[in-house]
Design an enzyme around this catalytic site. Structure first.
Site, PDB file in Angstrom:
ATOM      1  N   CYS A 111       0.872  -1.176   0.000  1.00  0.00           N
ATOM      2  CA  CYS A 111       0.000   0.000   0.000  1.00  0.00           C
ATOM      3  C   CYS A 111       0.912   1.230   0.000  1.00  0.00           C
ATOM      4  O   CYS A 111       1.715   1.402   0.924  1.00  0.00           O
ATOM      5  CB  CYS A 111      -0.888   0.008   1.235  1.00  0.00           C
ATOM      6  SG  CYS A 111      -1.697   1.610   1.409  1.00  0.00           S
ATOM      7  N   ASN A 145       7.224   3.202 -11.138  1.00  0.00           N
ATOM      8  CA  ASN A 145       6.936   2.677 -12.471  1.00  0.00           C
ATOM      9  C   ASN A 145       5.444   2.473 -12.618  1.00  0.00           C
ATOM     10  O   ASN A 145       4.817   1.803 -11.793  1.00  0.00           O
ATOM     11  CB  ASN A 145       7.630   1.324 -12.679  1.00  0.00           C
ATOM     12  CG  ASN A 145       7.411   0.767 -14.075  1.00  0.00           C
ATOM     13  OD1 ASN A 145       7.994   1.250 -15.043  1.00  0.00           O
ATOM     14  ND2 ASN A 145       6.552  -0.232 -14.194  1.00  0.00           N
ATOM     15  N   GLU A 146       4.858   3.089 -13.613  1.00  0.00           N
ATOM     16  CA  GLU A 146       3.446   2.883 -13.944  1.00  0.00           C
ATOM     17  C   GLU A 146       2.565   2.753 -12.701  1.00  0.00           C
ATOM     18  O   GLU A 146       1.972   1.691 -12.450  1.00  0.00           O
ATOM     19  CB  GLU A 146       3.265   1.654 -14.828  1.00  0.00           C
ATOM     20  CG  GLU A 146       3.856   1.820 -16.202  1.00  0.00           C
ATOM     21  CD  GLU A 146       3.430   0.716 -17.173  1.00  0.00           C
ATOM     22  OE1 GLU A 146       2.932  -0.327 -16.733  1.00  0.00           O
ATOM     23  OE2 GLU A 146       3.593   0.924 -18.390  1.00  0.00           O
ATOM     24  N   CYS A 154      -6.787   1.169  -3.065  1.00  0.00           N
ATOM     25  CA  CYS A 154      -6.468   0.231  -1.986  1.00  0.00           C
ATOM     26  C   CYS A 154      -7.527   0.342  -0.890  1.00  0.00           C
ATOM     27  O   CYS A 154      -8.030   1.419  -0.594  1.00  0.00           O
ATOM     28  CB  CYS A 154      -5.087   0.547  -1.433  1.00  0.00           C
ATOM     29  SG  CYS A 154      -4.639  -0.487  -0.034  1.00  0.00           S
ATOM     30  N   CYS A 156      -7.099  -0.968   2.348  1.00  0.00           N
ATOM     31  CA  CYS A 156      -6.539  -1.378   3.642  1.00  0.00           C
ATOM     32  C   CYS A 156      -6.944  -0.418   4.754  1.00  0.00           C
ATOM     33  O   CYS A 156      -7.555   0.619   4.505  1.00  0.00           O
ATOM     34  CB  CYS A 156      -5.019  -1.485   3.533  1.00  0.00           C
ATOM     35  SG  CYS A 156      -4.210   0.122   3.543  1.00  0.00           S
ATOM     36  N   CYS A 159      -5.571   3.146   4.486  1.00  0.00           N
ATOM     37  CA  CYS A 159      -6.330   3.949   3.526  1.00  0.00           C
ATOM     38  C   CYS A 159      -7.678   4.360   4.126  1.00  0.00           C
ATOM     39  O   CYS A 159      -8.172   5.455   3.861  1.00  0.00           O
ATOM     40  CB  CYS A 159      -6.525   3.194   2.214  1.00  0.00           C
ATOM     41  SG  CYS A 159      -4.982   3.080   1.289  1.00  0.00           S
ATOM     42  N   GLU A 297       8.325   3.638 -22.781  1.00  0.00           N
ATOM     43  CA  GLU A 297       8.341   2.203 -23.076  1.00  0.00           C
ATOM     44  C   GLU A 297       7.462   1.917 -24.271  1.00  0.00           C
ATOM     45  O   GLU A 297       6.321   2.390 -24.339  1.00  0.00           O
ATOM     46  CB  GLU A 297       7.732   1.393 -21.918  1.00  0.00           C
ATOM     47  CG  GLU A 297       8.506   1.397 -20.648  1.00  0.00           C
ATOM     48  CD  GLU A 297       7.835   0.491 -19.597  1.00  0.00           C
ATOM     49  OE1 GLU A 297       6.919  -0.287 -19.947  1.00  0.00           O
ATOM     50  OE2 GLU A 297       8.233   0.574 -18.436  1.00  0.00           O
ATOM     51  N   GLU A 346       7.813 -12.275 -17.441  1.00  0.00           N
ATOM     52  CA  GLU A 346       7.740 -11.608 -18.735  1.00  0.00           C
ATOM     53  C   GLU A 346       8.812 -12.106 -19.706  1.00  0.00           C
ATOM     54  O   GLU A 346       9.243 -11.372 -20.596  1.00  0.00           O
ATOM     55  CB  GLU A 346       7.855 -10.092 -18.536  1.00  0.00           C
ATOM     56  CG  GLU A 346       6.684  -9.546 -17.744  1.00  0.00           C
ATOM     57  CD  GLU A 346       6.653  -8.034 -17.682  1.00  0.00           C
ATOM     58  OE1 GLU A 346       5.614  -7.445 -18.013  1.00  0.00           O
ATOM     59  OE2 GLU A 346       7.681  -7.444 -17.303  1.00  0.00           O
ATOM     60  N   HIS A 349       8.428 -11.618 -23.553  1.00  0.00           N
ATOM     61  CA  HIS A 349       8.227 -10.268 -24.092  1.00  0.00           C
ATOM     62  C   HIS A 349       9.268  -9.893 -25.145  1.00  0.00           C
ATOM     63  O   HIS A 349      10.445 -10.207 -25.007  1.00  0.00           O
ATOM     64  CB  HIS A 349       8.295  -9.268 -22.940  1.00  0.00           C
ATOM     65  CG  HIS A 349       7.630  -7.961 -23.233  1.00  0.00           C
ATOM     66  ND1 HIS A 349       8.169  -7.025 -24.078  1.00  0.00           N
ATOM     67  CD2 HIS A 349       6.462  -7.440 -22.794  1.00  0.00           C
ATOM     68  CE1 HIS A 349       7.366  -5.974 -24.132  1.00  0.00           C
ATOM     69  NE2 HIS A 349       6.313  -6.212 -23.365  1.00  0.00           N
TER      70      HIS A 349
END
Ligand code: GAL
Length: 661
Positions: A111, A145-146, A154, A156, A159, A297, A346, A349
């Protein structure tokens, strides 16, 4: 950053030994890779044991790359907290909408609002920034990343607490919240903020206000996390900071990029989805207006994981994609990934180099991109993308409304992309603008699929209209309040007051046999629609169905411009023709000049040079070749020969660059 065009790849040196790294660097140079993005999943390599942080491996890599002419974008590794963070700590983990707690083993499992996550994320980022911030090879940063690519809101306990705080800040008293959300319905009424649930599993749907507000809360929190990470980096480094985002993620990109220095996105659109690829370029150019964006990317050929794979690009397509991106305002075109993964999920890929160190099926495309990059670089540096005269609003807030209220599995991205596609096929140069973008210099503004039109947006659009602009609102725009409820003054709230139209009904026209007629074309109407009184504002009328003779398209003069309500979406093949006709009509009557007569599958990216000369980058993207009408004589930038006005041809996946005299 010195001004150049970047050609890059995501690189994971922490997964390989020294010999392979040497070989990689040699091959990168051969392939023309001049920037590597590293580090985004390497938290364990940097901090194998809690508190034992060592960044020297990455310092050496960045230096080594730099010695070889390759610059670096460094990432913070926060999508993958190591096992010491996760093991035996379910309270630190992401909890999904079904109440399931994530475990270790993939990414985005923590989280991002948990205080201990924030603390450890801040620590690791501070160490990295200190160790790397001053290195000569470093040209930029990527945070995480992304965000929210695999996860969304979330649920939890952390949150939950933050949610209550957020609500209290927003509504001040619970009575305000009750009133705004209409909680007397189904006895939802709350006596304190602590009682307000997260949108956890329930027998049927949650209140729309609760669902949408929870999405907004979550989007705000992840942006705050990004802000705080950027702040730490800035203490030690003056290199620009970005995040690699995308449209479908559960983030508000406009908010996210507010405190970042440049915009970047990831795209795995296949060739069939060219429209979505182009729309991303037209949008990302506008998150940080005037600054080039990055494609951080994309695959050299196909995306894949253990569970799926996409079709490879046809030979030649990668170069067409890359030249289109650079021409539409990209400073960098980067692959995911450099060397095929030998492990993980991956492995299949597409990449530049295989796990065993040889060129992949995508490699030739990479060489073609590099050859093109070198050729166009001086032209891209001496010109800028030309601002369009036609703007189309894109909103991640609208995306959240559609997630809460998808009507019939409608998704905002798909709806907008289809709408956008018509501009491309009509050869209309366009900017896709985030919601709060200024409207100077535009002649026509399209606002489709924006359920809530804020006062601020409406006032800006009305100003634009008074100054002579044409504002086309709809379909599905304006019918919801900022609390995701229904207006009680009029179907479209204040909008009706400013345009003077009378909306009669809102209901779905699908399957009702309603046909819309306007400008000599006629087509079935569909989607959730607004039907208007047939009066002096009527431009398009409805035949058949429940609202025979009423209007679906209206036009009202305001100041020097006009507001057009498009109450419904023309659907099917006839619908495409009618919608195109409507777009064409308003673009033509607004005297839009940046427009080309170009064959389908070929695009023109207009750019402007110092003395206002226009340069066109013409790219065939469907592999069929195409043509465009040149309105005047021009110079071919590569042969320096003159080309005359009239038909100008491009071969399959070919690109040409011409400058008008
Ligand atoms: C992106 C992600 C990369 C990689 C890639 C594969 O979503 O950022 O790490 O997973 O997809 O297509």
């Amino acid at each position: 950053m010195t001004k150049k065009l970047y050609h890059g790849a995501a690189y994971y040196p922490e997964l390989w030994d020294e010999k392979v790294i040497e070989e990689d660097i040699k091959l990168m140079k051969e392939a023309g890779i001049n920037v590597a993005r590293i580090g985004e999943f390497a938290w364990h390599t940097m901090e194998p044991e809690e508190g034992k942080i060592d960044i020297s491996f990455f310092v050496n890599i960045i230096n080594k790359l730099y010695e070889n002419g390759i610059e670096t974008v460094m990432c913070t590794p926060t999508p993958t907290p190591p096992i010491w963070f996760t093991h035996n700590h379910p309270e630190r983990m992401y909890v999904n909408q079904n109440g399931e707690t994530m475990g270790h083993g993939s990414r985005q499992h923590a989280c991002t609002n948990h205080p201990y996550f924030r603390q450890k994320a801040n620590e690791i980022t501070e160490h990295i920034a200190k160790a790397i911030g001053h290195l000569p090879g470093l040209i930029g940063w990527q945070i995480d990343n992304e965000f929210k690519c695999h996860v969304s809101e979330c649920m939890c306990k952390t949150c939950q607490g933050l949610w209550h705080e957020w609500l209290e800040n927003r509504y001040e008293t619970v009575e305000n919240l009750n009133e705004a959300w209409g909680t007397k319905i189904w006895s939802e009424y709350y006596h304190s903020f602590e009682q307000v649930p997260q949108p956890h599993p329930a027998p049927f749907l949650h209140n729309s206000s609760l669902s949408t507000k929870y999405r907004q809360f979550s989007m705000e929190k992840i942006a705050e996390f990004s802000d705080s990470q950027a702040e730490i980096i800035r203490k030690y480094s003056s290199e620009p900071i970005t995040h690699n985002s995308n449209i479908p993620f559960a983030v508000d990109n406009e908010r996210l990029f507010e405190n970042l220095d440049f915009a970047s996105f990831d795209t795995y659109a296949t060739q069939e989805n060219k429209a979505s690829y182009l729309m991303n370029c037209d949008l990302w150019r506008n998150f940080k207006k005037g600054k080039d964006f990055w494609i951080m990317e994309t695959s050299t050929s196909y995306a894949a994981s253990l569970e799926s794979y996409a079709s490879p690009h046809a030979n030649g397509y990668l170069k067409a994609e890359a030249v289109a991106a650079y021409a539409l305002g990209a400073e960098a075109f980067c692959y995911w990934l450099w060397r095929q993964q030998r492990a993980g999920c991956e492995q299949p890929h597409g990449s530049v180099i295989s796990a065993w160190g040889e060129p992949t099926v995508g490699f030739q495309g990479v060489l073609e991109v590099e050859e093109m990059r070198k050729k166009i670089e001086p032209i891209m540096i001496s010109t800028r993308p030309l601002q369009a005269e036609v703007a189309l609003t894109y909103s991640d807030q609208a995306k959240a409304y559609f997630q809460t209220e998808p009507h019939q599995q409608m998704d905002f991205r798909g709806l907008v992309t289809n709408f956008y596609h018509h501009f491309v096929s009509l050869g209309i140069h366009r900017d896709v603008l985030p919601e709060s973008a200024h409207l100077e210099g535009y002649k026509v503004l399209f606002t489709p699929f924006l359920p809530h039109i804020s006062d601020e947006y409406r006032e800006r659009a009305v100003e634009f209209v008074k100054n002579g602009g044409t504002w086309i609102v709809g379909p599905i725009s304006g019918g919801r309040t900022g609390e995701h409820t229904i207006h009680t003054d009029a179907a479209l709230g204040k909008l009706e007051e400013v345009s003077g139209v009378k909306a009669l009904y809102t209901y779905p026209l699908d399957g009702t046999g309603s046909k819309g007629t306007a400008f000599g074309e006629s087509a079935p109407l569909g989607l959730w629609s607004t039907v208007f009184e047939n009066d002096e504002t009527t431009v398009g009328t409805i035949k058949g169905g429940n609202s025979e003779g009423k209007a679906f398209l209206t036009e009202s003069k305001l100041g020097n411009g006009k507001i057009v309500h498009l109450g419904s979406l023309p659907i099917g093949e006839e619908g495409d023709i009618l919608l195109k006709k409507i777009i064409d009509h308003y673009v033509t009557s607004a005297d839009v000049t940046v427009r080309t007569n170009v064959s389908n599958g070929t695009i023109v990216a207009p750019r402007v040079g110092e003395n206002s000369t226009q340069t066109w980058v013409i790219v065939n993207m469907d592999g069929q070749g195409g043509q465009v009408d040149l309105p005047a004589e021009a110079i071919d930038e590569f042969s320096r020969e003159s080309v005359s006005a009239g038909k100008f041809e491009v071969g399959p996946y070919e690109y040409r660059v011409i400058t008008f005299k």
